[in-house]
Design an enzyme around this catalytic site. Sequence first.
Site, PDB file in Angstrom:
ATOM      1  N   GLU A  64      93.971 -46.255 -18.380  1.00  0.00           N
ATOM      2  CA  GLU A  64      94.139 -46.364 -16.937  1.00  0.00           C
ATOM      3  C   GLU A  64      93.624 -45.112 -16.245  1.00  0.00           C
ATOM      4  O   GLU A  64      93.006 -45.179 -15.181  1.00  0.00           O
ATOM      5  CB  GLU A  64      95.617 -46.590 -16.600  1.00  0.00           C
ATOM      6  CG  GLU A  64      96.149 -47.948 -17.051  1.00  0.00           C
ATOM      7  CD  GLU A  64      96.372 -48.063 -18.554  1.00  0.00           C
ATOM      8  OE1 GLU A  64      96.360 -47.021 -19.253  1.00  0.00           O
ATOM      9  OE2 GLU A  64      96.552 -49.194 -19.051  1.00  0.00           O
ATOM     10  N   HIS A 133     107.406 -53.128 -16.941  1.00  0.00           N
ATOM     11  CA  HIS A 133     106.447 -54.107 -16.411  1.00  0.00           C
ATOM     12  C   HIS A 133     106.967 -54.755 -15.124  1.00  0.00           C
ATOM     13  O   HIS A 133     106.543 -55.849 -14.773  1.00  0.00           O
ATOM     14  CB  HIS A 133     106.190 -55.236 -17.413  1.00  0.00           C
ATOM     15  CG  HIS A 133     105.499 -54.855 -18.683  1.00  0.00           C
ATOM     16  ND1 HIS A 133     106.173 -54.446 -19.793  1.00  0.00           N
ATOM     17  CD2 HIS A 133     104.191 -54.822 -19.014  1.00  0.00           C
ATOM     18  CE1 HIS A 133     105.309 -54.193 -20.774  1.00  0.00           C
ATOM     19  NE2 HIS A 133     104.098 -54.403 -20.320  1.00  0.00           N
TER      20      HIS A 133
END
Lengths: 332, 416
Positions: A64, A133
């Site tokens: 990321e 998440h």
Amino acid sequence: MTAPIRELGFAEAIREALAIAMAEDERVFVMGEDVGVYGGAFQVTGDLVQRFGEDRVVDTPISELGGAGVAVGAALTGLKPVFELQFSDFSTLAMEQIVNQAAKLRYMLGGSVSVPLVVRMPTGSGLGGAAQHSQSLEAWFAHVPGLKVVEPTTPYDAKGLLLAAIDDPDPVIFFEHKLLYKTKGPVPEGRYVVPLDRAETRRAGRDLTIVAAGVMAQKALDAATILASEGIEAEVIDPRVLRPLDMATVARSVTRTSRLLIVYEGAKSFGIGAEIAAAIAEGEAFGHLDAPILRLGGAETPIPYSPALERAAVPQVEDIVAAARRLARGEA
Amino acid sequence: MDGEGTLRLHIPGARFRPGDRPDFSYLRLPPAGAAPRPPVDAPAIATRDLAFGLVRTLDDDGVAVGEWNPGLGADELVRGLRTMALVRAFDERMFRAQRQGKTPFYMKCTGEEAVATAQTYALRPDDMCFATYRQQAILVARGTPLDEMMGQIYANALDPTKGRQLPVMYTAKSRGYFSQSGNLATQFPQAVGWAMASAYRRDTRIASGWIGDGASAEGDFHQALVFASVHRAPVVLNLVNNQWAISSAQSVAGGEESTFASRAIGYGIPGVRVDGNDYLAVFAASRWAAERARSNHGPTLIEHFTYRAAPHSTSDDPARYRAGDEWERWPLGDPIARLKLHLVRAGAWDDGRHSAMLRAVEADVAEADARAQALGVHGDGPHHDPLTMFDDVYKDMPWNLREQRDELAALPGRAT
């Protein structure tokens, strides 16, 4: 001449915005983990790789931070990357490039560069994603000067706001609540933009103002329907853009209703609610309040996995109804 | 200069996509037994050929050959075979449980069972493991009750995470098993840190860290290698190259230009690339790395070259992105079948015993599942009181959490 309007899903509306921007402008490209042949973790990019090729719908390595840095580097050349993070939780890994680089480069380099970057990220709970998440981190990004932060509620806004975000010369963080992906709504064909600085009044009402973005705006509307059956008319304002926040629309509403409830999914303290409450408290609207401002936010815990726990950790329709009732009846 | 002109961006891809006929002849696999086994104090540069090659011990006839043959006895090998079969049966059962709606999510390790099983048996029981979601064999090999693992998946009363974590995010402190993370690769530097602390405390335990080919693109992988090298951390660093990171081929993580094991050499760490479907080779490489770590020679990076036979998870559909028969054509075979063949050739095993063993592990799994399901499956009711979600945010609950918990408790019909 108005464009034909169809029912479109939230994810499809985002894909349509991407396709329009990519077809119009060769500088626009999409990058992220599994965005190509797989179509994205939430099937947002879908068939874009077939339509635009692997060099414009780029599967990235699982990094990321690397992806964000590469996106910044490409944006500095004038390209317009739309970088997808699989979950907003993974933005923690990309923070340096987003917060310390993308957000500040124009300023630090004396206005000589532009970072026209869009970072899209699925946010929020409700799908059993647990602590890593399911987070709602909007307030983190909304705290950073140099960024714009968008959180659409309807497919119409998702498309129009994303096209505006891609057009924008500065970095835009685009939050997509996972529970909205399968919702549907009217969306015109072709290009249109929704401006990046204006809230939308989703429902008019005289008794109290509810401010809520993303999936919480939907829940607030559901709550307003229940409240209406009890004779309480709630006005629901959807900010759509959290930074810069359209406080004028909120203040105008509060001046009329005299009551304010702010609903958001992130942890209650130090969140969006604090900013909106403080801005009202500082302004002329404060004098019109007939009751204390109420915030309804997420529990001060990580998001748990087990369904009963997950549900209890974030505001639900019945919580909004209960809070609005207390506020409207002067029990708060 | 030739080739100069406008620049071109290279886009790596998968070698085979749906509809293609996979042909793995490009792998140019070295024969079993060819790789030399250096002493455990060898410097990184001495492992150059191992990092670019492939350590294999089992030949096509199932005979163990070469310097890396660990010389394990039949009992030890049968134990490994049984654990692998148990893991596979467990996976099948839990995969079906997902399809039956008893859990929303599961992840199999089919085809990769040898990797974690052989390493666990090459380690000592109290060495510390920082695994990914595909090393459930560590827990099974260390004797974790299967119903406890299933209870975690069903988020019922047996779940040690108290209903807070995703299915397969196991944790088992008493078995030297940390947990997994949603953000990938975080466990790799943690393993190094644990190992450094073990050395600092003059302990004897070492750590085992795990990562996948895809996640090795994360900074954590590289940072872990820097710290491990600088402090000669007593850690076995494992990279499981199963060819696929969801839909992205290992080329997207940099596997097209070099091997993952070779990354180690640049950091001054020995790198060993091993046939991950060869139980004996994995055991031998793991034992070499563990001995090295335990005798203060520092870390090793092992690339386990294997194949993800299963979907990434129950949410995945590989038919969208890879050729349907890749696993059948994978030239390094099935680790269970290969170890079975070896044992049969050695006269220590036969089809009858193998069938009986498969029936026994399936029965073990079914019995464990019955015990686990007796306590409920996902979504059939709150297995954990919602009020417990405020526990363990901190050691001592601060006033604001207590206030929120009391608010929740006071809601009519809310708390259970």
